[in-house]
Motif scaffolding. Sequence first.
Motif, PDB file in Angstrom:
ATOM      1  N   PHE A 229     -24.883  -1.288  -9.697  1.00  0.00           N
ATOM      2  CA  PHE A 229     -24.592  -0.591  -8.447  1.00  0.00           C
ATOM      3  C   PHE A 229     -24.771   0.920  -8.621  1.00  0.00           C
ATOM      4  CE2 PHE A 229     -21.480   1.611  -5.735  1.00  0.00           C
ATOM      5  CZ  PHE A 229     -21.958   1.240  -4.489  1.00  0.00           C
ATOM      6  N   GLY A 230     -24.262   1.430  -9.722  1.00  0.00           N
ATOM      7  CA  GLY A 230     -24.368   2.874  -9.979  1.00  0.00           C
ATOM      8  C   GLY A 230     -25.796   3.342 -10.166  1.00  0.00           C
ATOM      9  N   SER A 231     -26.609   2.516 -10.805  1.00  0.00           N
ATOM     10  CA  SER A 231     -28.001   2.935 -11.009  1.00  0.00           C
ATOM     11  C   SER A 231     -28.776   2.944  -9.691  1.00  0.00           C
ATOM     12  CB  SER A 231     -28.698   2.055 -12.047  1.00  0.00           C
ATOM     13  OG  SER A 231     -28.893   0.757 -11.566  1.00  0.00           O
ATOM     14  N   ARG A 232     -28.446   2.031  -8.788  1.00  0.00           N
ATOM     15  CA  ARG A 232     -29.088   2.059  -7.467  1.00  0.00           C
ATOM     16  C   ARG A 232     -28.574   3.242  -6.654  1.00  0.00           C
ATOM     17  NH1 ARG A 232     -33.630   0.044  -7.029  1.00  0.00           N
ATOM     18  NH2 ARG A 232     -33.413  -0.687  -4.903  1.00  0.00           N
ATOM     19  N   MET A 233     -27.275   3.486  -6.727  1.00  0.00           N
ATOM     20  CA  MET A 233     -26.667   4.584  -5.980  1.00  0.00           C
ATOM     21  C   MET A 233     -27.167   5.946  -6.492  1.00  0.00           C
ATOM     22  SD  MET A 233     -22.639   5.024  -5.423  1.00  0.00           S
ATOM     23  CE  MET A 233     -21.932   6.614  -5.267  1.00  0.00           C
ATOM     24  N   GLY A 234     -27.376   6.039  -7.799  1.00  0.00           N
ATOM     25  CA  GLY A 234     -27.824   7.291  -8.406  1.00  0.00           C
ATOM     26  C   GLY A 234     -29.325   7.438  -8.490  1.00  0.00           C
ATOM     27  N   SER A 235     -30.055   6.543  -7.854  1.00  0.00           N
ATOM     28  CA  SER A 235     -31.528   6.561  -7.851  1.00  0.00           C
ATOM     29  C   SER A 235     -32.104   6.548  -9.263  1.00  0.00           C
ATOM     30  CB  SER A 235     -32.046   7.771  -7.080  1.00  0.00           C
ATOM     31  OG  SER A 235     -31.619   7.715  -5.745  1.00  0.00           O
ATOM     32  N   GLY A 236     -31.501   5.791 -10.132  1.00  0.00           N
ATOM     33  CA  GLY A 236     -32.023   5.664 -11.484  1.00  0.00           C
ATOM     34  C   GLY A 236     -30.921   5.362 -12.473  1.00  0.00           C
ATOM     35  N   CYS A 237     -31.332   5.000 -13.667  1.00  0.00           N
ATOM     36  CA  CYS A 237     -30.387   4.627 -14.706  1.00  0.00           C
ATOM     37  C   CYS A 237     -30.399   5.681 -15.820  1.00  0.00           C
ATOM     38  CB  CYS A 237     -30.741   3.247 -15.249  1.00  0.00           C
ATOM     39  SG  CYS A 237     -32.408   3.140 -15.919  1.00  0.00           S
ATOM     40  N   THR A 238     -29.642   5.401 -16.850  1.00  0.00           N
ATOM     41  CA  THR A 238     -29.531   6.368 -17.948  1.00  0.00           C
ATOM     42  C   THR A 238     -30.865   6.614 -18.629  1.00  0.00           C
ATOM     43  OG1 THR A 238     -28.864   4.549 -19.383  1.00  0.00           O
ATOM     44  CG2 THR A 238     -27.115   5.874 -18.435  1.00  0.00           C
ATOM     45  N   SER A 239     -31.731   5.611 -18.685  1.00  0.00           N
ATOM     46  CA  SER A 239     -33.014   5.824 -19.349  1.00  0.00           C
ATOM     47  C   SER A 239     -33.913   6.749 -18.540  1.00  0.00           C
ATOM     48  CB  SER A 239     -33.711   4.496 -19.626  1.00  0.00           C
ATOM     49  OG  SER A 239     -33.882   3.758 -18.437  1.00  0.00           O
ATOM     50  N   GLY A 240     -33.987   6.540 -17.250  1.00  0.00           N
ATOM     51  CA  GLY A 240     -34.841   7.400 -16.423  1.00  0.00           C
ATOM     52  C   GLY A 240     -34.315   8.816 -16.328  1.00  0.00           C
TER      53      GLY A 240
END
Length: 136
Positions: A89-100
Amino acid sequence: MSTYFASLAGGILIGASAVMLLLLNGRIAGISGIVGRLAQRVCLTTNLAFVLGLVLGPLAYLLVFGGWPTVEITAGWPLIILAGLLVGFGSRMGSGCTSGHGVLGLARLSPRSMVAVATFLTAGAVAVAVFRGVGL
């Protein structure tokens, strides 16, 4: 020094693969975006190759180092599942994940990625403090 070799090698490989994907395909190596595009069947060959590399990476580790790294997970399945859903959910909300954001966003000095990484780190530190205090 040899105890840090696996981490150093992993970091170098992550950085090299992220740079190669950016230079050769013009794409950011954000895993959530790559998996999302794979699910949508966009750039199927490139995204599938990247995900297969992620899956086969541990087998390469096994061949190089002769064994699996020791991993101990003390949390139960309900907490692990909840954590996975919150990360998704957080990666969608933040428009990306820790890797990107963390690998390429910071390298490109992206202000959005700087805020995202600061948020990831803060949320992680708060979660550890809360769950250690609760005893989970």
